[in-house]
Design an enzyme around this catalytic site. Sequence first.
Site, PDB file in Angstrom:
ATOM      1  N   CYS A 130      30.636  81.871 131.674  1.00  0.00           N
ATOM      2  CA  CYS A 130      31.588  82.796 131.209  1.00  0.00           C
ATOM      3  C   CYS A 130      33.091  81.987 130.030  1.00  0.00           C
ATOM      4  O   CYS A 130      33.604  82.612 129.503  1.00  0.00           O
ATOM      5  CB  CYS A 130      32.383  84.024 131.618  1.00  0.00           C
ATOM      6  N   ASP A 172      32.559  98.760 130.624  1.00  0.00           N
ATOM      7  CA  ASP A 172      32.012  97.519 131.279  1.00  0.00           C
ATOM      8  C   ASP A 172      30.500  97.622 130.743  1.00  0.00           C
ATOM      9  O   ASP A 172      29.951  97.061 130.285  1.00  0.00           O
ATOM     10  CB  ASP A 172      32.116  97.580 133.150  1.00  0.00           C
ATOM     11  N   ASP A 229      24.361  90.826 128.845  1.00  0.00           N
ATOM     12  CA  ASP A 229      25.314  89.861 128.903  1.00  0.00           C
ATOM     13  C   ASP A 229      24.602  88.688 128.958  1.00  0.00           C
ATOM     14  O   ASP A 229      23.037  88.577 129.531  1.00  0.00           O
ATOM     15  CB  ASP A 229      25.526  89.575 130.641  1.00  0.00           C
ATOM     16  N   GLY A 261      11.054  90.603 127.471  1.00  0.00           N
ATOM     17  CA  GLY A 261      11.795  90.043 126.880  1.00  0.00           C
ATOM     18  C   GLY A 261      11.587  89.100 125.997  1.00  0.00           C
ATOM     19  O   GLY A 261      10.920  89.569 125.408  1.00  0.00           O
ATOM     20  N   ASP A 296      34.397  94.740 137.166  1.00  0.00           N
ATOM     21  CA  ASP A 296      33.976  93.699 137.680  1.00  0.00           C
ATOM     22  C   ASP A 296      34.367  92.170 136.666  1.00  0.00           C
ATOM     23  O   ASP A 296      34.963  92.019 135.936  1.00  0.00           O
ATOM     24  CB  ASP A 296      32.715  93.338 137.849  1.00  0.00           C
TER      25      ASP A 296
END
Length: 721
Positions: free
Chosen positions: A396, A427, A443, A516, A601
């Site tokens: 991050c 969030d 994310d 995915g 978070d």
Amino acid sequence: MMQPAPELTRDIVLVGGGHAHALVLRKWGMAPLPTARLTLINPGPTAPYSGMLPGHVAGHYPRAALEIDLVRLARFAGARLILGRATALDPEARAITVGDRRIRYDIASIDVGVTSEMPDLPGFAAHAVPAKPLEGLSRRWAAFLDAAEAGRAAPRAAVIGGGVAGLELAMAMAHALRARGCAAEVTVIEAAPELPAPGAAGRRLAAALARQGVTLRLGAPAAEVLEGGVRLASGETVPAAFVAGAAGARPQPWLAETGLPTEQGALRVGPDLRVEGRDDLFAAGDCAHLSHAPRPKAGVYAVRAAPVLHDNLRAAATGARLRPYRPQRDYLKLISLGAKSALAEKGGLAVESPLLWRLKDRIDRGFMEKLRDLPAMTPAPAPDAQEPAEPLCAGCGSKLAPAALSGATAGLPAPARADVLSVPGDDAAVLRVGEARQVLTTDHLRAFTEDPARLARIAALHAMGDIWAMGARPQAALATVILPRMRPALQRRTLEEILEAASDTLRAAGAELAGGHSTMGGETTLGFTVTGLLDGDPVTLAGARPGDALILTRPIGSGTLLAAEMRLKARGEEIATLLETMETPQGAAAERLRGAHAMTDVTGFGLAGHLMAICTASGVGAEIDPEAVPLYPGALRLAEAGVRSTIWAENRAHAPVTGAEGARGALLHDPQTAGGFLAALPEAAAAHLLPELAQAGVPAHRIGRVTAGPPGIACRPGAAD
């Protein structure tokens, strides 16, 4: 035009962080092979240098002085580091077993050292510690010394094995106990009728043992280790509160189960250090037997073999000619005598002197300094800049600036669909699907570790953090995988590691990996889109009330540590602790915090940024006590040294904290990856939940309180009381 990155074509795997492999890593980092992916497998983030062990036991060196930092070396070499113990190798499948993982290789090298464990001696496992591997001995000896000094343990120690290593250990123990003011009683127990060291060296060693007050029991085989000593074959018991085994160090038992040729458990290697009969497998150090030139087990041979091993690994990967290793016939042996004195022996001649200890000390420190003094990794200068640009952080730490993100999303229209229940900024999105409510988030992370399975576990947990923070339960996930250019065989290996780790992590949290997308790119990047199901109302950023306690479930400082690790400034043990925490699931903490007034978070915008988001959404202020905020080991030291993550300055500008000073104040803006939960909940609930969280293994801390007033954050000592 941008030059394409070379395609990875070979996996070279180093099993074990022994002296030879440590030196290979250093030399590899000086001139990497662009088409090879180098991997190191080792049980821990550091490896002890055996040459300094007697000095450490004697008290001359702290533990840190003999630790080879494998995390730092791996980063320098551009190698991926897999922390785990190898337990099997299949030479036909070219696969190494590490826990529940199988690591594939094209070329591998084994340097796992030896063990002094004595499984055939009754009571050894329960009441004694092997001299090798060194980790257990160092830890337990330090605890015993403290207990003996405090009078909680009798200052009696025994060493099973009267070889040179055992004698050095015994004299070091006697010296250390006396230095602590104890009346040392140290005994060496040796089955042979004579000392293994013959001639002048043996006589001088016997005299040195006598000067140190060490009792030598020759012709006395150990029959059993008891809680309070060692029972000999004669029936006599040697009293001891600490027992170490230094007899007959042997290779790791799993080597003999590989089907490879061995000599007394050690892998037989030829002049080029390849295992006999294999062109894809090498071995070095004490776990290798030099068939062409048998030599005793000694670190000097591993150190001298390292340059040959390095060159031959490269040659095997590129099709070049391999060169032979020609070990010297004899070498100067420097034996520690407890105090700062040493015995030198070579060719039957033996001399002892404090000057020889200084020589040994200089040699040992020089070896360790070689592995610590790594050439600086200077980044390329930025365009039109006089100073080099700092490398872009991973995890991050590479997020877009919070002001840019909030400014861009502020212009988005409110949802037009009635089944989209949230607005940008929460969030996660909340959707109505029939009678159910579903939470949706996404994310992804730039790789901060070269271990793809570990990255997958952390990235999956990081993505589920938004689901948990909203009070939902994870349901399903889609993976996005970007890998650098590599040949199809390596793509498959890497994908298998990623998908297996991600699936296991998601399934443990009650979710499924449903599919995915994958592509090649400039670097490894991994992300997940995750859905979750709500049983009741979501826990959002809005809802915090004046008087609420602020609870944080995980330390901060991950951005600083990861930035430092990239720059070779972090300590390996600190990074290992960080990664272990990051890959710990947080579902249990989220379950207990589901009744919070507000929760989020803590990730890329730092503790202050995410607390400001709660304050803004709830229309309140907040006070925090910086001393109450838990920090990862090493984070404060590195922050004091000026280490900052890429988006630290933008984080600080976006969420200023009144009264934030020094390194602790700086860490409030540190971007977190897989960070903990920040929850606002009533005072009474917090008092009840903190011990409950602790009992569940969640080290939560109260760090401050919610206050009335306009959105803003202030540091105030005692705010967590």
